[in-house]
Design a protein around this motif. Structure first.
Motif, short mmCIF file in Angstrom:
data_model
loop_
_atom_site.label_atom_id
_atom_site.label_comp_id
_atom_site.label_asym_id
_atom_site.label_seq_id
_atom_site.Cartn_x
_atom_site.Cartn_y
_atom_site.Cartn_z
N CYS A 170 -58.97 -21.41 -15.64
CA CYS A 170 -58.51 -22.00 -17.33
C CYS A 170 -58.92 -23.29 -17.17
CB CYS A 170 -56.55 -20.80 -17.49
SG CYS A 170 -57.18 -19.18 -17.29
N CYS A 173 -62.29 -24.09 -17.61
CA CYS A 173 -62.72 -23.93 -19.29
C CYS A 173 -61.77 -24.21 -20.43
CB CYS A 173 -62.52 -22.46 -19.55
SG CYS A 173 -62.59 -21.86 -21.26
N LYS A 178 -66.17 -24.10 -23.05
CA LYS A 178 -66.80 -23.12 -23.12
C LYS A 178 -66.99 -21.91 -22.44
CE LYS A 178 -69.94 -25.49 -19.97
NZ LYS A 178 -71.62 -25.30 -19.59
N PRO A 179 -67.47 -20.73 -22.95
CA PRO A 179 -66.77 -19.95 -22.15
C PRO A 179 -66.93 -19.94 -20.23
CG PRO A 179 -67.53 -18.61 -24.44
CD PRO A 179 -67.85 -20.73 -23.86
N LEU A 180 -65.96 -19.20 -19.31
CA LEU A 180 -66.61 -18.77 -18.18
C LEU A 180 -66.81 -18.03 -17.68
CD1 LEU A 180 -66.69 -20.55 -15.69
CD2 LEU A 180 -64.78 -20.85 -15.47
N ALA A 207 -63.23 -16.45 -19.13
CA ALA A 207 -62.14 -17.44 -20.00
C ALA A 207 -62.34 -17.92 -21.08
CB ALA A 207 -61.85 -18.28 -18.76
N PRO A 209 -62.51 -20.92 -24.35
CA PRO A 209 -61.52 -21.67 -24.97
C PRO A 209 -60.97 -21.52 -26.15
CG PRO A 209 -64.09 -22.13 -24.51
CD PRO A 209 -63.27 -20.71 -23.98
N VAL A 219 -56.53 -21.70 -23.89
CA VAL A 219 -57.07 -20.58 -23.12
C VAL A 219 -57.04 -18.79 -22.61
CG1 VAL A 219 -58.49 -19.86 -20.86
CG2 VAL A 219 -58.49 -22.50 -21.88
N CYS A 221 -57.76 -15.59 -21.24
CA CYS A 221 -58.56 -14.91 -19.84
C CYS A 221 -58.22 -13.42 -19.76
CB CYS A 221 -58.00 -15.42 -19.18
SG CYS A 221 -58.03 -17.41 -18.77
N GLU A 239 -65.91 -14.43 -27.87
CA GLU A 239 -66.19 -15.50 -28.38
C GLU A 239 -66.13 -16.03 -29.66
OE1 GLU A 239 -69.58 -18.79 -26.82
OE2 GLU A 239 -70.54 -16.44 -26.31
#
Length: 315
Positions: A170, A173, A178-180, A207, A209, A219, A221, A239
């Motif tokens: 987390c 991210c 940006k998304p992970l 994850a 943001p 975050v 997740c 997203e």
């Protein structure tokens, strides 16, 4: 080709997609009993590879005794139509999912209620079983605020130890804004720096943001310990709505702060009112003492004047 089917009428049975074998067997049994729907829609494996959708319109031919002896039909490739229908259905599902999250965010200013509704909708959209939502604190650490199917060790770790921005899944991210998306166990372990997280058998982790303006306020997740993977469209939906979620969280937190500020002001007013009432009571007491003193002075002056009169008259 039509010629191949003329030579071997049962060739269709070899082309039927495995998922439709049971359906076709049921329809074939009904056909032998003289029952047949006006059309079939099913999938086949094309000789060139790939799956195709077919629509088969039927006419049952019977002999003089009424027994079925043949089928006359027209088969049409409807793959394009089915793909368009699927795209439309997916688009509607996506809009419904977005609407549910927006409604969840707009239906209350209670931060905890928003987070729990968002968590449930995120898992519903992706079909996964686990997830967390963490706040970014003023000290730039993460604080767990909602969770589903999360191990006790991870909850305790997130609750009792400050996880800094940039640390673990987390934190990465939140730092990068940006998304992970980690699609397998190996990728999850690569980014897991906390012992509690590494101890979980997470095989997919995503994850997102929660950003409003230029600030990351939290975050979101989602994860699974199974081999199931969410559809790409569901990840894109999360997203898409992450900014809306961030705004709702930010508004709820501001509302909570305003409530706390109002309570603080109310307490201050109550204290000040008590102080003023005490001062007024003290002033009233002094005023009463002053009035009593003045009355006694008037009374004393009258007695002195009376005595002076008596002395002057010789009485």
């Amino acid at each position: 080709s039509p010629e191949e089917f003329y030579r071997s009428p049962l060739l269709i049975l070899q082309a039927i997609h495995p998922d439709w074998q049971g359906y076709f067997a049921t329809q074939w049994a009904s056909l032998l009993q003289g029952e047949m729907p006006p059309y079939y829609e099913y999938q086949i494996i094309h000789p060139a590879g790939g799956v195709r959708w077919l629509n088969q319109r039927n006419v049952l031919v019977r002999d003089a005794e009424g027994k079925p002896v043949a089928i006359e039909g027209i088969v049409t490739d409807i793959t394009g139509r089915k793909e368009a229908e699927e795209e439309t259905r997916s688009a509607h599902e996506g809009l419904d999912a977005i609407n549910r999250i927006i409604m969840a965010c707009a239906s209350t200013l209670d931060a905890e209620e928003i987070l729990n509704k968002v968590m449930d909708e995120a898992l519903r959209i992706t079909g996964l079983e686990g997830g967390t939502i963490c706040y970014v604190t003023p000290g730039q650490t993460l604080h767990i605020a909602a969770h589903r199917a999360t191990s006790r060790a991870t909850i305790e770790d997130l609750s009792t130890h400050a996880i800094k921005i940039g640390e673990c899944l987390c934190g990465e991210c939140a730092r990068d804004h940006k998304p992970l998306i980690l699609r397998d166990r190996e990728a999850v372990l690569k980014f897991s720096t906390r012992e509690a997280t590494r101890g979980e058998d997470i095989r997919f982790h995503a994850a997102f943001p929660l950003i409003t303006g230029q600030r990351c306020v939290g975050v979101l997740c989602i994860f699974t310990r199974t081999d199931k993977k969410p559809a790409e469209q569901s990840l894109q939906l999360l997203e898409t709505v992450s900014a809306q979620i961030a705004m709702a969280i930010d508004n709820a937190r501001l509302y909570q702060k305003s409530i706390q500020h109002a309570i603080h002001l109310e307490e201050k007013v109550r204290q000040r009112t008590g102080e003023l009432e005490a001062k007024n009571a003290e002033l009233e007491r002094f005023n009463k003492l002053f009035v009593d003193r003045e009355m006694k002075m008037v009374e004393l002056k009258e007695r002195i004047k009376k005595l002076e009169g008596q002395v002057g008259s010789g009485k």
